[in-house]
Design a protein around this motif. Structure first.
Motif, PDB file in Angstrom:
ATOM      1  N   GLU A 213     -13.709 -27.167 -14.875  1.00 41.45           N
ATOM      2  CA  GLU A 213     -12.889 -27.917 -13.936  1.00 41.45           C
ATOM      3  C   GLU A 213     -11.535 -28.186 -14.581  1.00 41.45           C
ATOM      4  O   GLU A 213     -11.445 -28.504 -15.762  1.00 41.45           O
ATOM      5  N   ASP A 214     -10.482 -28.055 -13.805  1.00 46.95           N
ATOM      6  CA  ASP A 214      -9.148 -28.465 -14.239  1.00 46.95           C
ATOM      7  C   ASP A 214      -8.437 -29.104 -13.058  1.00 46.95           C
ATOM      8  O   ASP A 214      -9.065 -29.405 -12.047  1.00 46.95           O
ATOM      9  N   GLU A 215      -7.133 -29.293 -13.157  1.00 48.58           N
ATOM     10  CA  GLU A 215      -6.404 -29.998 -12.106  1.00 48.58           C
ATOM     11  C   GLU A 215      -6.313 -29.222 -10.791  1.00 48.58           C
ATOM     12  O   GLU A 215      -6.110 -29.811  -9.732  1.00 48.58           O
ATOM     13  N   VAL A 216      -6.502 -27.907 -10.832  1.00 49.97           N
ATOM     14  CA  VAL A 216      -6.355 -27.075  -9.634  1.00 49.97           C
ATOM     15  C   VAL A 216      -7.691 -26.625  -9.060  1.00 49.97           C
ATOM     16  O   VAL A 216      -7.884 -26.624  -7.851  1.00 49.97           O
ATOM     17  N   GLY A 217      -8.608 -26.232  -9.927  1.00 49.49           N
ATOM     18  CA  GLY A 217      -9.831 -25.617  -9.433  1.00 49.49           C
ATOM     19  C   GLY A 217     -11.100 -26.066 -10.124  1.00 49.49           C
ATOM     20  O   GLY A 217     -11.069 -26.775 -11.132  1.00 49.49           O
ATOM     21  N   VAL A 218     -12.202 -25.610  -9.547  1.00 47.51           N
ATOM     22  CA  VAL A 218     -13.537 -25.923 -10.039  1.00 47.51           C
ATOM     23  C   VAL A 218     -14.365 -24.642 -10.000  1.00 47.51           C
ATOM     24  O   VAL A 218     -14.289 -23.878  -9.034  1.00 47.51           O
ATOM     25  N   VAL A 219     -15.155 -24.423 -11.053  1.00 48.04           N
ATOM     26  CA  VAL A 219     -16.101 -23.303 -11.076  1.00 48.04           C
ATOM     27  C   VAL A 219     -17.497 -23.898 -10.957  1.00 48.04           C
ATOM     28  O   VAL A 219     -17.878 -24.773 -11.730  1.00 48.04           O
TER      29      VAL A 219
ATOM     30  N   LEU B 145      -2.911 -21.932   0.204  1.00 43.36           N
ATOM     31  CA  LEU B 145      -2.606 -22.106  -1.216  1.00 43.36           C
ATOM     32  C   LEU B 145      -1.194 -21.610  -1.507  1.00 43.36           C
ATOM     33  O   LEU B 145      -0.755 -20.610  -0.941  1.00 43.36           O
ATOM     34  N   ASP B 146      -0.488 -22.281  -2.417  1.00 48.85           N
ATOM     35  CA  ASP B 146       0.803 -21.736  -2.822  1.00 48.85           C
ATOM     36  C   ASP B 146       0.552 -20.655  -3.881  1.00 48.85           C
ATOM     37  O   ASP B 146      -0.565 -20.491  -4.375  1.00 48.85           O
ATOM     38  N   ASP B 147       1.578 -19.898  -4.207  1.00 43.64           N
ATOM     39  CA  ASP B 147       1.427 -18.765  -5.124  1.00 43.64           C
ATOM     40  C   ASP B 147       0.878 -19.180  -6.489  1.00 43.64           C
ATOM     41  O   ASP B 147       0.030 -18.488  -7.058  1.00 43.64           O
ATOM     42  N   ALA B 148       1.354 -20.300  -7.015  1.00 37.47           N
ATOM     43  CA  ALA B 148       0.903 -20.754  -8.334  1.00 37.47           C
ATOM     44  C   ALA B 148      -0.581 -21.124  -8.314  1.00 37.47           C
ATOM     45  O   ALA B 148      -1.324 -20.790  -9.247  1.00 37.47           O
ATOM     46  N   GLU B 149      -1.023 -21.805  -7.261  1.00 33.91           N
ATOM     47  CA  GLU B 149      -2.437 -22.177  -7.142  1.00 33.91           C
ATOM     48  C   GLU B 149      -3.311 -20.931  -7.014  1.00 33.91           C
ATOM     49  O   GLU B 149      -4.350 -20.824  -7.668  1.00 33.91           O
ATOM     50  N   LEU B 150      -2.884 -20.002  -6.192  1.00 43.74           N
ATOM     51  CA  LEU B 150      -3.640 -18.768  -5.986  1.00 43.74           C
ATOM     52  C   LEU B 150      -3.748 -17.979  -7.289  1.00 43.74           C
ATOM     53  O   LEU B 150      -4.835 -17.522  -7.662  1.00 43.74           O
ATOM     54  N   GLU B 151      -2.640 -17.849  -7.992  1.00 46.53           N
ATOM     55  CA  GLU B 151      -2.652 -17.137  -9.274  1.00 46.53           C
ATOM     56  C   GLU B 151      -3.595 -17.824 -10.258  1.00 46.53           C
ATOM     57  O   GLU B 151      -4.373 -17.172 -10.954  1.00 46.53           O
ATOM     58  N   HIS B 152      -3.531 -19.131 -10.306  1.00 46.50           N
ATOM     59  CA  HIS B 152      -4.385 -19.894 -11.221  1.00 46.50           C
ATOM     60  C   HIS B 152      -5.866 -19.679 -10.904  1.00 46.50           C
ATOM     61  O   HIS B 152      -6.676 -19.436 -11.808  1.00 46.50           O
ATOM     62  N   LEU B 153      -6.233 -19.745  -9.635  1.00 47.79           N
ATOM     63  CA  LEU B 153      -7.629 -19.565  -9.247  1.00 47.79           C
ATOM     64  C   LEU B 153      -8.130 -18.158  -9.569  1.00 47.79           C
ATOM     65  O   LEU B 153      -9.260 -17.981 -10.032  1.00 47.79           O
ATOM     66  N   PHE B 154      -7.293 -17.151  -9.362  1.00 52.64           N
ATOM     67  CA  PHE B 154      -7.708 -15.789  -9.693  1.00 52.64           C
ATOM     68  C   PHE B 154      -7.761 -15.567 -11.198  1.00 52.64           C
ATOM     69  O   PHE B 154      -8.570 -14.774 -11.684  1.00 52.64           O
ATOM     70  N   THR B 155      -6.932 -16.270 -11.953  1.00 48.63           N
ATOM     71  CA  THR B 155      -7.025 -16.202 -13.416  1.00 48.63           C
ATOM     72  C   THR B 155      -8.360 -16.780 -13.875  1.00 48.63           C
ATOM     73  O   THR B 155      -9.040 -16.200 -14.732  1.00 48.63           O
ATOM     74  N   ILE B 156      -8.742 -17.921 -13.296  1.00 50.17           N
ATOM     75  CA  ILE B 156     -10.047 -18.519 -13.612  1.00 50.17           C
ATOM     76  C   ILE B 156     -11.174 -17.542 -13.243  1.00 50.17           C
ATOM     77  O   ILE B 156     -12.110 -17.344 -14.026  1.00 50.17           O
TER      78      ILE B 156
END
Length: 96
Positions: free
Chosen positions: A18-24, A48-59
């Protein structure tokens, strides 16, 4: 009606990361299945904005690597579930 994913996010034993943007969360399909979700209740990926989407796909990509290496899987499939009117979006990492 309560979102099932939002409820699962409250159960600490379900959370792998878990972080500030997403949860696994632990997936429910088969051994090694994980799901990545934004913390905000979002039903469509375009919300989702681009930064959130990128972050979730990185996770999801990092999770895919862990699943691949830990289970000795042949690979993983990454599947996005988006668009249901009342369901939280999810990025599913499924070993194969």
């Amino acid at each position: 009606m309560t979102c099932k994913i939002c409820e699962r996010m409250k159960e600490k034993e379900e959370i792998l990361y878990e972080d500030e943007v997403g949860v696994v969360l632990v997936g429910d399909t088969l051994l090694g299945h994980i799901t990545v979700h934004p913390k905000k209740h979002i039903t469509k990926i375009r919300e989702l904005d681009d930064a959130e989407l990128e972050h979730l796909f990185t996770i999801a990509n990092l999770g895919s690597t862990v699943v691949f290496e830990t289970l000795g899987a042949q690979g993983t499939n990454i599947v996005v579930h988006s668009g249901a009117s009342d369901e939280h979006i999810s990025i599913n990492v499924i070993p194969r």
